[in-house]
Design a protein around this motif. Structure first.
Motif, PDB file in Angstrom:
ATOM      1  N   MET A  54     -39.270 -33.810  76.684  1.00  0.00           N
ATOM      2  CA  MET A  54     -40.467 -32.800  75.985  1.00  0.00           C
ATOM      3  C   MET A  54     -40.134 -31.463  76.514  1.00  0.00           C
ATOM      4  N   LEU A  55     -40.330 -30.431  75.643  1.00  0.00           N
ATOM      5  CA  LEU A  55     -40.028 -28.966  76.159  1.00  0.00           C
ATOM      6  C   LEU A  55     -41.158 -28.462  76.806  1.00  0.00           C
ATOM      7  N   LYS A  56     -40.919 -27.657  77.870  1.00  0.00           N
ATOM      8  CA  LYS A  56     -41.994 -27.269  78.637  1.00  0.00           C
ATOM      9  C   LYS A  56     -42.432 -25.764  78.126  1.00  0.00           C
ATOM     10  N   LYS A  57     -43.590 -25.299  78.396  1.00  0.00           N
ATOM     11  CA  LYS A  57     -44.161 -24.085  77.655  1.00  0.00           C
ATOM     12  C   LYS A  57     -43.545 -22.974  78.722  1.00  0.00           C
ATOM     13  N   ASN A  58     -43.249 -21.824  77.723  1.00  0.00           N
ATOM     14  CA  ASN A  58     -42.571 -20.584  78.463  1.00  0.00           C
ATOM     15  C   ASN A  58     -43.793 -19.893  79.390  1.00  0.00           C
ATOM     16  N   ILE A  59     -43.225 -19.680  80.153  1.00  0.00           N
ATOM     17  CA  ILE A  59     -44.344 -18.867  81.284  1.00  0.00           C
ATOM     18  C   ILE A  59     -45.186 -17.541  80.692  1.00  0.00           C
ATOM     19  N   GLU A  60     -44.513 -16.802  80.031  1.00  0.00           N
ATOM     20  CA  GLU A  60     -45.263 -15.956  79.130  1.00  0.00           C
ATOM     21  C   GLU A  60     -45.132 -15.941  77.785  1.00  0.00           C
ATOM     22  N   THR A  61     -46.004 -16.494  76.990  1.00  0.00           N
ATOM     23  CA  THR A  61     -46.198 -16.902  75.756  1.00  0.00           C
ATOM     24  C   THR A  61     -46.487 -15.818  74.566  1.00  0.00           C
ATOM     25  N   PHE A  62     -46.215 -15.932  73.497  1.00  0.00           N
ATOM     26  CA  PHE A  62     -46.661 -15.095  72.253  1.00  0.00           C
ATOM     27  C   PHE A  62     -48.125 -15.240  72.537  1.00  0.00           C
ATOM     28  N   LEU A  63     -48.972 -14.160  71.929  1.00  0.00           N
ATOM     29  CA  LEU A  63     -50.268 -14.222  72.062  1.00  0.00           C
ATOM     30  C   LEU A  63     -50.701 -15.472  71.262  1.00  0.00           C
ATOM     31  N   GLY A  64     -51.688 -16.125  71.761  1.00  0.00           N
ATOM     32  CA  GLY A  64     -52.376 -17.148  71.080  1.00  0.00           C
ATOM     33  C   GLY A  64     -51.568 -18.480  71.077  1.00  0.00           C
ATOM     34  N   CYS A  65     -50.144 -18.336  71.537  1.00  0.00           N
ATOM     35  CA  CYS A  65     -49.209 -19.597  71.339  1.00  0.00           C
ATOM     36  C   CYS A  65     -49.178 -20.176  72.464  1.00  0.00           C
ATOM     37  N   ASP A  66     -49.809 -21.102  73.056  1.00  0.00           N
ATOM     38  CA  ASP A  66     -50.021 -21.756  74.109  1.00  0.00           C
ATOM     39  C   ASP A  66     -50.348 -22.994  74.160  1.00  0.00           C
ATOM     40  N   ARG A  67     -50.294 -23.702  73.164  1.00  0.00           N
ATOM     41  CA  ARG A  67     -50.758 -24.986  72.837  1.00  0.00           C
ATOM     42  C   ARG A  67     -49.252 -25.797  73.786  1.00  0.00           C
ATOM     43  N   GLU A  68     -49.533 -27.099  74.371  1.00  0.00           N
ATOM     44  CA  GLU A  68     -48.623 -28.069  74.656  1.00  0.00           C
ATOM     45  C   GLU A  68     -47.745 -28.523  73.739  1.00  0.00           C
ATOM     46  N   TYR A  69     -46.520 -28.858  74.029  1.00  0.00           N
ATOM     47  CA  TYR A  69     -45.492 -29.188  72.969  1.00  0.00           C
ATOM     48  C   TYR A  69     -45.845 -30.427  72.211  1.00  0.00           C
ATOM     49  N   ASP A  70     -46.246 -31.347  72.872  1.00  0.00           N
ATOM     50  CA  ASP A  70     -46.776 -32.582  72.177  1.00  0.00           C
ATOM     51  C   ASP A  70     -47.896 -32.554  71.157  1.00  0.00           C
ATOM     52  N   GLU A  71     -48.832 -31.576  71.312  1.00  0.00           N
ATOM     53  CA  GLU A  71     -49.750 -31.311  70.322  1.00  0.00           C
ATOM     54  C   GLU A  71     -49.692 -30.245  69.379  1.00  0.00           C
ATOM     55  N   ALA A  72     -48.407 -29.572  69.607  1.00  0.00           N
ATOM     56  CA  ALA A  72     -48.000 -28.482  68.494  1.00  0.00           C
ATOM     57  C   ALA A  72     -47.587 -28.891  67.357  1.00  0.00           C
ATOM     58  N   LYS A  73     -47.920 -28.377  66.195  1.00  0.00           N
ATOM     59  CA  LYS A  73     -47.321 -28.402  64.753  1.00  0.00           C
ATOM     60  C   LYS A  73     -45.996 -27.299  64.855  1.00  0.00           C
ATOM     61  N   ILE A  74     -45.936 -26.175  65.340  1.00  0.00           N
ATOM     62  CA  ILE A  74     -45.121 -25.145  65.126  1.00  0.00           C
ATOM     63  C   ILE A  74     -44.535 -24.792  66.401  1.00  0.00           C
ATOM     64  N   VAL A  75     -43.367 -24.832  66.594  1.00  0.00           N
ATOM     65  CA  VAL A  75     -42.761 -24.210  67.914  1.00  0.00           C
ATOM     66  C   VAL A  75     -42.064 -23.178  67.479  1.00  0.00           C
ATOM     67  N   LEU A  76     -42.259 -22.002  68.290  1.00  0.00           N
ATOM     68  CA  LEU A  76     -41.807 -20.575  68.193  1.00  0.00           C
ATOM     69  C   LEU A  76     -40.889 -20.417  69.172  1.00  0.00           C
ATOM     70  N   PHE A  77     -39.565 -19.782  69.062  1.00  0.00           N
ATOM     71  CA  PHE A  77     -38.894 -19.479  70.089  1.00  0.00           C
ATOM     72  C   PHE A  77     -37.806 -18.474  69.699  1.00  0.00           C
ATOM     73  N   GLY A  78     -37.296 -17.811  70.648  1.00  0.00           N
ATOM     74  CA  GLY A  78     -36.532 -16.505  70.664  1.00  0.00           C
ATOM     75  C   GLY A  78     -34.942 -16.798  70.546  1.00  0.00           C
ATOM     76  N   ALA A  79     -34.024 -16.249  69.633  1.00  0.00           N
ATOM     77  CA  ALA A  79     -32.714 -16.226  69.754  1.00  0.00           C
ATOM     78  C   ALA A  79     -32.107 -15.033  69.752  1.00  0.00           C
ATOM     79  N   PRO A  80     -32.037 -14.615  71.162  1.00  0.00           N
ATOM     80  CA  PRO A  80     -31.486 -12.904  71.480  1.00  0.00           C
ATOM     81  C   PRO A  80     -29.918 -12.900  71.508  1.00  0.00           C
ATOM     82  N   PHE A  81     -29.571 -12.790  70.286  1.00  0.00           N
ATOM     83  CA  PHE A  81     -28.020 -12.605  69.888  1.00  0.00           C
ATOM     84  C   PHE A  81     -27.793 -11.661  68.655  1.00  0.00           C
ATOM     85  N   ASP A  82     -26.675 -10.596  69.248  1.00  0.00           N
ATOM     86  CA  ASP A  82     -26.436  -9.557  68.121  1.00  0.00           C
ATOM     87  C   ASP A  82     -24.971  -9.243  68.425  1.00  0.00           C
ATOM     88  N   SER A  83     -24.174 -10.361  68.618  1.00  0.00           N
ATOM     89  CA  SER A  83     -22.739  -9.809  68.833  1.00  0.00           C
ATOM     90  C   SER A  83     -22.035  -9.687  67.645  1.00  0.00           C
TER      91      SER A  83
END
Length: 289
Positions: free
Chosen positions: A1-30
């Protein structure tokens, strides 16, 4: 199970198990060919999101009631395009195999390929709705097959003919447009015909990718390859809401905010409001099917 990020997007702080949508960043611009900096988008958006309210007066919905988990930013190897794409693919695969919808924040547009690879594994007959200023249909860019300028051609390699629907396109090589006429459906400059497309795709799995430079550069200057012309904030908001409400979205992304070119913060504020509205519309659609 994924663990919640320490700092979350505003209002996006559900636990992984109960979430329907998973937000994540892909910081890549090479592979960025003009102005780099999109690697900083997800981190900047997360920090600046607290300038927004969780409540949307457009939709009369609140992120505090939505089921969104923030998985944080991936740690991607900037020296290897394929390894970065594989990391994105592996992370997205875990999300979709757990029956959730991935919403990736780029990053340059090439990151979409990693996510589509994973989503296409699970969902047969995957279709793509693509909002962008640029066609991104080159087979190679300066000899490279993997580039932000080739990403939709690489996606076509996976899904095949007549599965990609592009809107807002106003830039590309002549050869790209000629090739596209044979293999994808492209609407130049605006969203005319989008309602017909979402009706046609009803029930089919859809991956939705939004390059924010589809916006008029006067509205959204903070991007790597700004293109004059384009749609307004409200045109894009309404179009994204239509896709969220009418399509069977199984994966999505928002890419190409470049904070170093956003000195006033207007581009980040625009991206965040679009993200809030889309999350709310998508969450509402999921919970009311």
């Amino acid at each position: 199970m994924l663990k919640k990020n320490i700092e979350t997007f505003l209002g996006c702080d559900r636990e992984y198990d109960e979430a329907k949508i998973v937000l994540f960043g892909a910081p890549f611009d090479s592979t960025t060919s003009y102005r780099p900096g999109t690697r900083f988008a997800s981190r900047t958006m997360r920090a600046e999101s607290y300038g927004l309210e969780t409540f949307s007066p457009y939709l009369d919905l609140d992120l505090e009631d939505a089921y969104v988990f923030d998985g944080g930013d991936l740690e991607l190897p900037f020296g290897s395009v394929e390894n970065a794409l594989k990391d994105i693919e592996d992370f997205t695969r875990q999300i979709v195999n757990d029956g959730k919808i991935s919403l990736m924040i780029g990053g340059e547009h090439l990151v979409t390929l990693g996510s589509v690879r994973a989503v296409a594994e699970k969902y047969d007959d995957l279709h793509i709705i693509h909002f962008d200023a640029h066609a991104d249909l080159r087979d190679d860019y300066l000899g490279a097959k993997l580039s932000h300028a080739t990403v939709l051609h690489r996606v076509w390699d996976i899904v095949g003919d007549n599965k990609i629907y592009q809107f807002g396109i106003r830039s590309g090589e002549r050869a790209e447009f000629a090739w596209g006429k044979e293999h994808v459906q492209t609407r130049r400059f605006d969203f005319v015909g989008l309602e017909d497309v979402v009706e046609k795709l009803k029930g089919k799995p859809v991956y939705f990718t939004v390059d924010l430079d589809v916006l008029d550069a006067a509205v959204f200057p903070g991007t790597g390859t700004p293109e004059a012309g384009g749609v307004s904030f409200d045109e894009l908001r309404r179009a994204m809401n239509l896709v969220a409400n009418k399509c069977n979205v199984v994966g999505c992304d928002m890419v190409e905010l470049s904070p170093p070119y956003d000195q006033s913060g207007i581009s980040t504020a625009t991206a965040l409001k679009l993200l809030r509205e889309y999350l709310l519309a998508l969450d509402y659609n999921i919970n009311n099917k």
